[in-house]
Design a protein around this motif. Structure first.
Motif, short mmCIF file in Angstrom:
data_model
loop_
_atom_site.label_atom_id
_atom_site.label_comp_id
_atom_site.label_asym_id
_atom_site.label_seq_id
_atom_site.Cartn_x
_atom_site.Cartn_y
_atom_site.Cartn_z
N GLN A 23 -10.45 80.27 -12.08
CA GLN A 23 -11.84 80.06 -12.44
C GLN A 23 -12.29 81.10 -13.47
O GLN A 23 -12.07 82.30 -13.29
CB GLN A 23 -12.72 80.15 -11.19
N TYR A 24 -12.92 80.62 -14.51
CA TYR A 24 -13.54 81.51 -15.49
C TYR A 24 -14.61 80.72 -16.25
O TYR A 24 -14.67 79.49 -16.19
CB TYR A 24 -12.51 82.10 -16.45
N PHE A 25 -15.47 81.45 -16.95
CA PHE A 25 -16.49 80.80 -17.76
C PHE A 25 -16.42 81.39 -19.16
O PHE A 25 -15.71 82.37 -19.43
CB PHE A 25 -17.87 80.99 -17.14
N GLY A 26 -17.18 80.80 -20.09
CA GLY A 26 -17.13 81.31 -21.44
C GLY A 26 -18.22 80.71 -22.32
O GLY A 26 -19.01 79.86 -21.90
N ILE A 27 -18.24 81.20 -23.54
CA ILE A 27 -19.16 80.68 -24.56
C ILE A 27 -18.32 80.18 -25.73
O ILE A 27 -17.19 80.64 -25.95
CB ILE A 27 -20.16 81.74 -25.02
N LYS A 28 -18.86 79.23 -26.47
CA LYS A 28 -18.12 78.66 -27.59
C LYS A 28 -19.09 78.25 -28.68
O LYS A 28 -20.28 78.01 -28.44
CB LYS A 28 -17.30 77.45 -27.14
N GLY A 29 -18.58 78.18 -29.91
CA GLY A 29 -19.39 77.74 -31.02
C GLY A 29 -18.52 77.40 -32.20
O GLY A 29 -17.40 77.92 -32.34
N GLY A 30 -19.01 76.50 -33.06
CA GLY A 30 -18.22 76.12 -34.21
C GLY A 30 -18.90 75.06 -35.05
O GLY A 30 -20.12 74.85 -34.97
N LEU A 31 -18.10 74.37 -35.85
CA LEU A 31 -18.59 73.40 -36.82
C LEU A 31 -18.44 71.97 -36.31
O LEU A 31 -17.51 71.65 -35.56
CB LEU A 31 -17.83 73.54 -38.14
N VAL A 200 -17.91 62.40 -34.06
CA VAL A 200 -17.99 63.84 -34.32
C VAL A 200 -16.62 64.48 -34.21
O VAL A 200 -15.90 64.27 -33.23
CB VAL A 200 -18.96 64.54 -33.34
N ILE A 201 -16.23 65.24 -35.23
CA ILE A 201 -15.04 66.08 -35.20
C ILE A 201 -15.51 67.53 -35.07
O ILE A 201 -16.35 67.98 -35.87
CB ILE A 201 -14.20 65.90 -36.47
N GLN A 202 -15.00 68.25 -34.09
CA GLN A 202 -15.44 69.62 -33.83
C GLN A 202 -14.28 70.60 -33.97
O GLN A 202 -13.16 70.32 -33.56
CB GLN A 202 -16.02 69.75 -32.41
N GLY A 203 -14.57 71.76 -34.54
CA GLY A 203 -13.66 72.89 -34.55
C GLY A 203 -14.42 74.11 -34.07
O GLY A 203 -15.58 74.31 -34.46
N TYR A 204 -13.82 74.94 -33.20
CA TYR A 204 -14.61 75.99 -32.57
C TYR A 204 -13.75 77.18 -32.15
O TYR A 204 -12.52 77.10 -32.06
CB TYR A 204 -15.36 75.44 -31.35
N LEU A 205 -14.44 78.26 -31.87
CA LEU A 205 -13.87 79.47 -31.29
C LEU A 205 -14.55 79.71 -29.96
O LEU A 205 -15.78 79.59 -29.85
CB LEU A 205 -14.09 80.67 -32.22
N ALA A 206 -13.77 80.04 -28.92
CA ALA A 206 -14.32 80.27 -27.58
C ALA A 206 -13.97 81.66 -27.10
O ALA A 206 -12.89 82.19 -27.40
CB ALA A 206 -13.80 79.21 -26.60
N LEU A 207 -14.89 82.23 -26.32
CA LEU A 207 -14.72 83.55 -25.72
C LEU A 207 -14.83 83.40 -24.21
O LEU A 207 -15.83 82.88 -23.70
CB LEU A 207 -15.79 84.50 -26.24
N ARG A 208 -13.80 83.83 -23.46
CA ARG A 208 -13.74 83.62 -22.01
C ARG A 208 -14.01 84.92 -21.26
O ARG A 208 -13.64 86.01 -21.70
CB ARG A 208 -12.37 83.07 -21.62
N PHE A 209 -14.62 84.77 -20.06
CA PHE A 209 -14.97 85.91 -19.20
C PHE A 209 -14.53 85.61 -17.77
O PHE A 209 -14.65 84.48 -17.30
CB PHE A 209 -16.47 86.19 -19.20
#
Length: 213
Positions: A23-31, A200-209
């Motif tokens: 189990q973990y959570f994270g934030i993500k964002g991209g184009l 929609v085509i998505q590309g992103y970077l995610a940060l996990r905690f």
């Protein structure tokens, strides 16, 4: 009976594998590269570049298989162009993907449904009005909110993949294909009215905690 035994065998194999992702959570964002596709569209539609961002949670089900719900803000829409019109439609969505995540080494293969709620729709551009007395072309601006021209709900199917970059970062890509017509008309619908679906085509970077990643 054979199918049941096959399912038991697969279940046993998965259960015997180590919990590859806990189990973990994270934030993500991209184009986003988004377009409105469909039928009976009189203009040419082009992909529009925008962005998305949000949070996610990974819950391990069994072995390398996890459940991945997300909450995103996603700007979508399309560019429309014809001899008489040239404008951009912006659709602001709150998107909730619920995906299955299969981890194979550093690669995550993901897929599942997505439910979207339209927050706001806007339009900006120009429209051909006619010719002036001197024979020059005249254009008028097209702009403002057009939320009432679209349905509030959007249902999509998502498929994509992520690659782990160490224990904290991942990069990923995803394709979202809308299933329902999102155009909304208050009057009696004509057979020639456009049927619009999100792509929609998505590309992103995610940060996990947290958790054992």
């Amino acid at each position: 009976m054979k199918r049941f035994r096959t399912l038991l065998t697969l279940g046993g194999l998965l259960a015997g594998l180590p919990a590859a992702q806990a189990q973990y959570f994270g934030i993500k964002g991209g184009l986003n590269a988004a377009v409105l596709d469909g039928q009976q569209i009189s203009q040419n539609t082009k992909y529009k570049t925008s962005f998305h961002g949000g949070v996610f949670y990974n819950y391990n089900l069994i072995g390398p298989l996890s459940l991945r719900p997300e909450l995103q803000y996603s700007m979508q829409g399309s560019e429309f162009k014809s001899a008489q019109e040239d404008f951009t439609t912006k659709l602001h969505y709150l998107a909730i993907p619920v995906l299955l995540d299969l981890k194979i080494g550093p690669v995550h293969v993901q897929g599942g449904p997505q439910f979207g709620v339209l927050l706001r729709a806007e339009q900006d551009g120009k429209r051909f009005l006619g010719y002036s007395v001197s024979g020059d072309e005249e254009y008028g601006s097209v702009g403002g909110q057009i939320t009432n021209q679209f349905k509030r709900q959007d249902f999509s199917l998502c498929a994509g993949a992520e690659i782990d970059l160490g224990r904290t970062f991942t990069v990923g890509g995803r394709f979202n294909a809308g299933l329902n017509d999102i155009a909304d008309y208050k009057d009696i619908r004509s057979a020639n009215d456009p049927r619009l679906k999100n792509r929609v085509i998505q590309g992103y970077l995610a940060l996990r905690f947290g958790g054992d990643r």
